[in-house]
Design an enzyme around this catalytic site. Structure first.
Site, short mmCIF file in Angstrom:
data_model
loop_
_atom_site.label_atom_id
_atom_site.label_comp_id
_atom_site.label_asym_id
_atom_site.label_seq_id
_atom_site.Cartn_x
_atom_site.Cartn_y
_atom_site.Cartn_z
N ILE A 119 0.85 -1.22 0.00
CA ILE A 119 0.00 0.00 0.00
C ILE A 119 0.87 1.26 0.00
O ILE A 119 0.39 2.35 0.21
CB ILE A 119 -0.89 -0.01 1.27
CG1 ILE A 119 -0.02 -0.12 2.54
CG2 ILE A 119 -1.89 -1.15 1.21
CD1 ILE A 119 -0.78 -0.03 3.86
N HIS A 168 -4.53 -4.45 -2.60
CA HIS A 168 -4.93 -4.12 -1.22
C HIS A 168 -5.04 -2.61 -1.02
O HIS A 168 -5.01 -2.13 0.10
CB HIS A 168 -3.94 -4.72 -0.21
CG HIS A 168 -4.06 -6.21 -0.10
ND1 HIS A 168 -3.08 -7.01 0.44
CD2 HIS A 168 -5.04 -7.05 -0.51
CE1 HIS A 168 -3.47 -8.28 0.39
NE2 HIS A 168 -4.65 -8.33 -0.20
N CYS A 184 -14.19 8.75 1.92
CA CYS A 184 -15.34 8.77 2.84
C CYS A 184 -16.12 7.47 2.61
O CYS A 184 -16.48 7.15 1.47
CB CYS A 184 -16.25 9.97 2.54
SG CYS A 184 -17.79 9.87 3.48
N CYS A 226 -19.98 8.80 1.34
CA CYS A 226 -20.24 9.42 0.02
C CYS A 226 -19.10 9.19 -0.96
O CYS A 226 -19.15 9.65 -2.10
CB CYS A 226 -20.47 10.93 0.20
SG CYS A 226 -18.97 11.85 0.61
N SER A 246 4.64 -13.93 2.13
CA SER A 246 4.51 -15.22 2.82
C SER A 246 3.39 -16.04 2.19
O SER A 246 3.26 -17.24 2.45
CB SER A 246 4.20 -14.99 4.30
OG SER A 246 3.00 -14.22 4.43
N1 APR Z 1 13.71 -10.02 0.65
C1 APR Z 1 12.97 -11.14 0.41
N2 APR Z 1 11.96 -11.55 1.21
C2 APR Z 1 11.70 -10.78 2.29
C3 APR Z 1 12.42 -9.61 2.61
C4 APR Z 1 13.47 -9.24 1.73
N3 APR Z 1 14.21 -8.14 1.95
N4 APR Z 1 11.90 -9.08 3.75
C5 APR Z 1 10.89 -9.90 4.13
N5 APR Z 1 10.77 -10.91 3.25
C6 APR Z 1 9.78 -11.98 3.22
C7 APR Z 1 9.52 -12.62 4.55
O1 APR Z 1 10.32 -13.79 4.67
C8 APR Z 1 8.03 -12.98 4.46
O2 APR Z 1 7.85 -14.31 4.00
O3 APR Z 1 8.58 -11.36 2.82
C9 APR Z 1 7.47 -12.04 3.40
C10 APR Z 1 6.54 -11.00 3.96
O4 APR Z 1 5.39 -11.68 4.40
P1 APR Z 1 4.27 -10.88 5.21
O5 APR Z 1 4.90 -10.08 6.27
O6 APR Z 1 3.21 -11.88 5.55
O7 APR Z 1 3.71 -9.83 4.15
P2 APR Z 1 2.71 -10.11 2.95
O8 APR Z 1 2.87 -11.49 2.40
O9 APR Z 1 2.85 -8.99 1.99
O10 APR Z 1 1.28 -9.99 3.68
C11 APR Z 1 0.13 -10.05 2.86
O11 APR Z 1 -1.17 -9.39 4.79
O12 APR Z 1 -1.58 -8.00 6.59
C12 APR Z 1 -1.89 -8.25 5.28
O13 APR Z 1 -2.68 -6.65 3.79
C13 APR Z 1 -1.52 -7.09 4.42
O14 APR Z 1 -0.77 -7.11 2.11
C14 APR Z 1 -0.55 -7.68 3.40
C15 APR Z 1 -0.91 -9.14 3.42
#
Ligand code: APR
Length: 253
Positions: free
Chosen positions: A102, A120, A128, A131, A195
């Site tokens: 985001i 997302h 709002c 509206c 993840s």
């Molecule tokens: N390089 C490669 N991988 C990385 C790095 C990096 N520098 N930093 C973090 N990671 C990996 C982590 O190992 C993890 O598996 O990125 C992944 C991030 O996972 P999350 O924190 O779960 O984020 P994300 O998958 O984007 O979450 C999805 O969850 O909370 C909601 O809306 C939110 O869009 C988000 C969604």
């Protein structure tokens, strides 16, 4: 392995890149589920859409967390991963970028809005809920800094909320449908920094694979789709994408 990914990028007809918070951590923005991530410090249950609608206190807490994250986003610069994906677009090697993030960093890096699906939403503007009037985030940040705790619409008095998708909030229909359509049509699908635990977004690599795409995962830690991927690179997004683009430019100057 990175050279193989580069070859695939050069050969593919329709490459979709799908990213998560892991592509922005090297820009100083914490992800959600790694140690020190947002949901290891705050309870996601507190920040659901239902809570936001239900209580003034929940809205106050939501905007407090939102301001903390927005300050990091405002200060952040695109890193090598963002710049590599923008370079892919410039070289005509990107069908589209689907981002769960985001933070708008893809646009700062040079990707164009036509090529980016923000599945997302984005913190860059505020809506709002009654509206649908749209405000710039900076305008609302000024109101928050001046002491307003829970901003309301100056047209209709409705609740204002950043244009992001909170847990329990409906996904943006057009963006979601387009993301699934483009994933199913891709012949190369590259997941970076996610993840892959939040649905429906986490379904996209599965849809791509089920429809014949070559599936690449670049991630620091294991993901839920590693077992179906054709290639898994376990490492940091910035250095990996930088090296991949070096190979791509050797093959397609
Ligand atoms: N390089 C490669 N991988 C990385 C790095 C990096 N520098 N930093 C973090 N990671 C990996 C982590 O190992 C993890 O598996 O990125 C992944 C991030 O996972 P999350 O924190 O779960 O984020 P994300 O998958 O984007 O979450 C999805 O969850 O909370 C909601 O809306 C939110 O869009 C988000 C969604």
């Amino acid at each position: 392995m990175l050279r193989q990914i580069a070859e695939k990028i050069v050969q593919a007809q329709r490459t979709v890149v799908f990213v998560g918070a892991g592509v922005s951590t090297e820009s100083g923005i914490p992800d959600f589920r790694s140690p020190g991530g947002i949901w290891t410090r705050f309870d996601p249950e507190e920040f659901t859409y239902q809570n936001f609608l239900a209580s003034e206190r929940a809205r106050e807490r939501y905007w407090q967390l939102g301001r903390e994250i927005y300050a990091l986003i405002k200060a952040a610069q695109p890193n090598a991963a963002h710049l590599a994906i923008a370079e892919m677009e410039r070289m005509g090697l990107l069908d589209c970028l689907i981002t769960q993030n985001i933070d708008g960093l893809h646009f700062k890096a040079g990707n164009t809005p036509e090529k980016v699906i923000e599945i997302h939403g984005t913190v860059m503007y505020v809506l709002c809920l009654t509206c649908r009037k749209r405000y710039s985030r900076d305008e609302i940040e000024l109101r928050l800094a001046a002491g307003e705790k829970v901003p309301r619409c100056d047209e209709c008095g409705g609740l204002l909320k950043p244009a992001t998708v909170a847990f329990g909030q409906p996904m943006p229909e057009r963006e979601t449908a387009e993301a699934f359509r483009r994933s199913a049509a891709s012949d190369l699908f590259i997941c970076i920094g996610s993840s892959l635990v939040v649905h429906p977004a986490a379904q996209l690599p599965v849809v791509a694979k089920d429809n014949g795409a070559f599936l690449v995962i670049i991630n620091r830690d294991p993901t839920t789709c590693d077992s179906i991927a054709d290639v898994v690179h376990r490492g940091l997004a910035g250095p990996a994408m930088e090296e991949i683009m070096r190979y791509v430019k050797e093959m397609k100057p």
